[in-house]
Scaffold this motif. Structure first.
Motif, short mmCIF file in Angstrom:
data_model
loop_
_atom_site.label_atom_id
_atom_site.label_comp_id
_atom_site.label_asym_id
_atom_site.label_seq_id
_atom_site.Cartn_x
_atom_site.Cartn_y
_atom_site.Cartn_z
N ASP A 13 45.95 40.33 30.29
CA ASP A 13 46.54 41.15 31.24
C ASP A 13 47.10 40.32 32.55
N PRO A 14 48.70 40.38 31.95
CA PRO A 14 49.84 39.41 33.27
C PRO A 14 49.71 39.97 34.30
N ASN A 15 49.00 41.28 34.43
CA ASN A 15 49.05 42.46 35.37
C ASN A 15 47.95 41.86 36.10
N THR A 16 46.91 41.34 35.83
CA THR A 16 46.12 40.67 36.67
C THR A 16 46.29 40.60 38.17
N ILE A 17 45.50 41.37 38.82
CA ILE A 17 46.00 41.37 40.69
C ILE A 17 44.98 40.04 41.04
N VAL A 18 46.06 38.80 41.80
CA VAL A 18 45.24 37.40 42.33
C VAL A 18 46.03 37.56 43.66
N TRP A 19 44.62 36.86 44.94
CA TRP A 19 44.55 37.00 46.34
C TRP A 19 44.53 35.82 46.94
N LYS A 20 45.92 35.34 47.80
CA LYS A 20 45.05 33.86 47.97
C LYS A 20 45.32 34.24 49.67
N TYR A 21 43.32 34.13 50.59
CA TYR A 21 43.76 34.30 51.41
C TYR A 21 43.51 32.93 52.41
N LEU A 22 44.84 32.79 53.49
CA LEU A 22 44.98 31.99 53.94
C LEU A 22 45.28 32.78 55.95
N VAL A 81 43.37 14.84 39.63
CA VAL A 81 43.53 16.50 39.09
C VAL A 81 43.20 17.10 40.91
N VAL A 82 44.61 18.27 40.64
CA VAL A 82 45.01 18.92 41.79
C VAL A 82 45.17 20.52 41.76
N VAL A 83 44.98 21.25 42.96
CA VAL A 83 43.79 22.58 42.36
C VAL A 83 44.39 23.22 43.44
N SER A 84 44.87 24.41 42.78
CA SER A 84 45.72 25.43 43.47
C SER A 84 44.48 26.92 43.66
N SER A 85 44.06 27.23 44.59
CA SER A 85 42.74 28.03 44.43
C SER A 85 43.20 29.26 44.49
N TRP A 86 42.81 30.57 43.48
CA TRP A 86 43.12 32.03 44.10
C TRP A 86 42.01 33.14 43.45
N HIS A 87 41.98 34.18 43.90
CA HIS A 87 41.19 34.58 44.12
C HIS A 87 41.20 36.24 43.17
N ILE A 88 40.43 36.39 42.10
CA ILE A 88 40.61 37.70 41.22
C ILE A 88 39.94 38.75 41.92
N ASN A 89 41.01 40.28 41.66
CA ASN A 89 40.11 41.01 42.49
C ASN A 89 40.89 42.15 42.37
N GLU A 90 40.64 43.57 41.78
CA GLU A 90 41.96 44.20 41.64
C GLU A 90 42.19 45.15 43.28
N TYR A 91 41.04 44.65 43.68
CA TYR A 91 41.31 45.21 46.01
C TYR A 91 40.79 43.96 46.74
N GLU A 92 41.80 44.02 47.91
CA GLU A 92 41.25 43.01 48.84
C GLU A 92 39.42 42.87 48.72
N SER A 93 38.67 41.40 49.65
CA SER A 93 37.77 41.01 49.73
C SER A 93 37.01 41.36 51.29
N PHE A 94 36.45 41.90 51.04
CA PHE A 94 35.77 41.66 52.76
C PHE A 94 35.24 40.12 53.23
N ALA A 95 34.57 39.35 51.81
CA ALA A 95 33.47 38.27 51.48
C ALA A 95 34.76 36.84 51.91
#
Length: 233
Positions: A13-22, A81-95
């Motif tokens: 699903d391309p609408n899968t929500i991802v997050w980046k905390y910074l 190899v270089v990487v940009s990390s993202w977090h899959i979650n429908e909602y924001e994450s306290f952790a």
């Protein structure tokens, strides 16, 4: 540019929500440069990044017994190899707020896999792939090594809470010497769907972020995280 890869798994699903905390400095660097930083894989805190599980390592060691260059080649890939990390979650994450923002002045960028793919189209110098990280027992489970990207798409089960997807590039063919990482061109407006302000931040900080974003010519939807909202009773 984003390129699909037959061996790399990704949610359908391309609408899968991802997050980046910074933090704020990295956020401003992203907006000002219109470039996404990708870290060299061996610079991550986890020393196992880009390495193999024990069953796989034992097999590679046997194969390289009379060909030491074989093992050396795999080890050297961590620098290419270089990487940009993202977090899959429908909602924001306290952790994720706790781990990836050092104080109350952090932000979270909300996007989707589809937006991320389109945002990478402006980069013409490097190919990017997007893959979901698999979490396994490194003492028992096997990591395939018939594709050079596989060791970078597996992590130990201890990191399962990260629910990570990765933008990943292999620049070995370009002969680049990478220090800590490299920046790639990105379509910022396509990348960011919404911005959340740290749940413990003060109101002045939210106003500051809104003002900075507007002065830089962006009109993202910005709101404060409701993880610290007032209780109803």
């Amino acid at each position: 540019m984003y390129t699909s890869h037959p061996n790399i798994q990704l949610p359908n699903d391309p609408n899968t929500i991802v997050w980046k905390y910074l933090d704020l400095s990295k956020f401003l660097d992203l907006l000002l440069s219109r470039q996404l930083f990708m870290s060299r894989s061996d610079k991550f805190e986890d020393q196992y990044e880009g390495t193999f599980s024990e069953p796989t390592y034992e097999e590679i060691k046997k194969l390289s017994e009379h060909n030491p260059a074989f093992l050396k080649y795999y080890k050297s890939q961590r620098e290419k190899v270089v990487v940009s990390s993202w977090h899959i979650n429908e909602y924001e994450s306290f952790a994720m707020w706790q781990i990836f923002t050092q104080n109350s002045e952090g932000l979270a960028l909300q996007s989707t896999i589809g937006r991320l793919q389109k945002a990478l189209e402006v980069e013409q110098n490097y190919k990017q792939y997007i893959g979901e990280v698999n979490y396994i027992d490194y003492k028992k489970e096997y990591i395939p090594f018939d594709d050079l990207f596989f060791p970078f798409l597996f992590k130990r089960k201890s990191f399962q809470y990260e629910r990570e997807i990765r933008v990943i590039s292999d620049v070995s063919a370009l002969g680049l010497e990478i220090d800590n990482g490299l920046k790639i061109q990105i379509d910022i407006n396509q990348l960011i769907e919404k911005i959340y302000i740290h749940p413990k931040s003060e109101n002045w900080y939210k106003k500051l972020v809104i003002e900075l974003v507007r002065k830089l010519g962006y009109d993202f939807e910005i709101e404060k995280s409701d993880l610290e909202s007032d209780i109803l009773i």
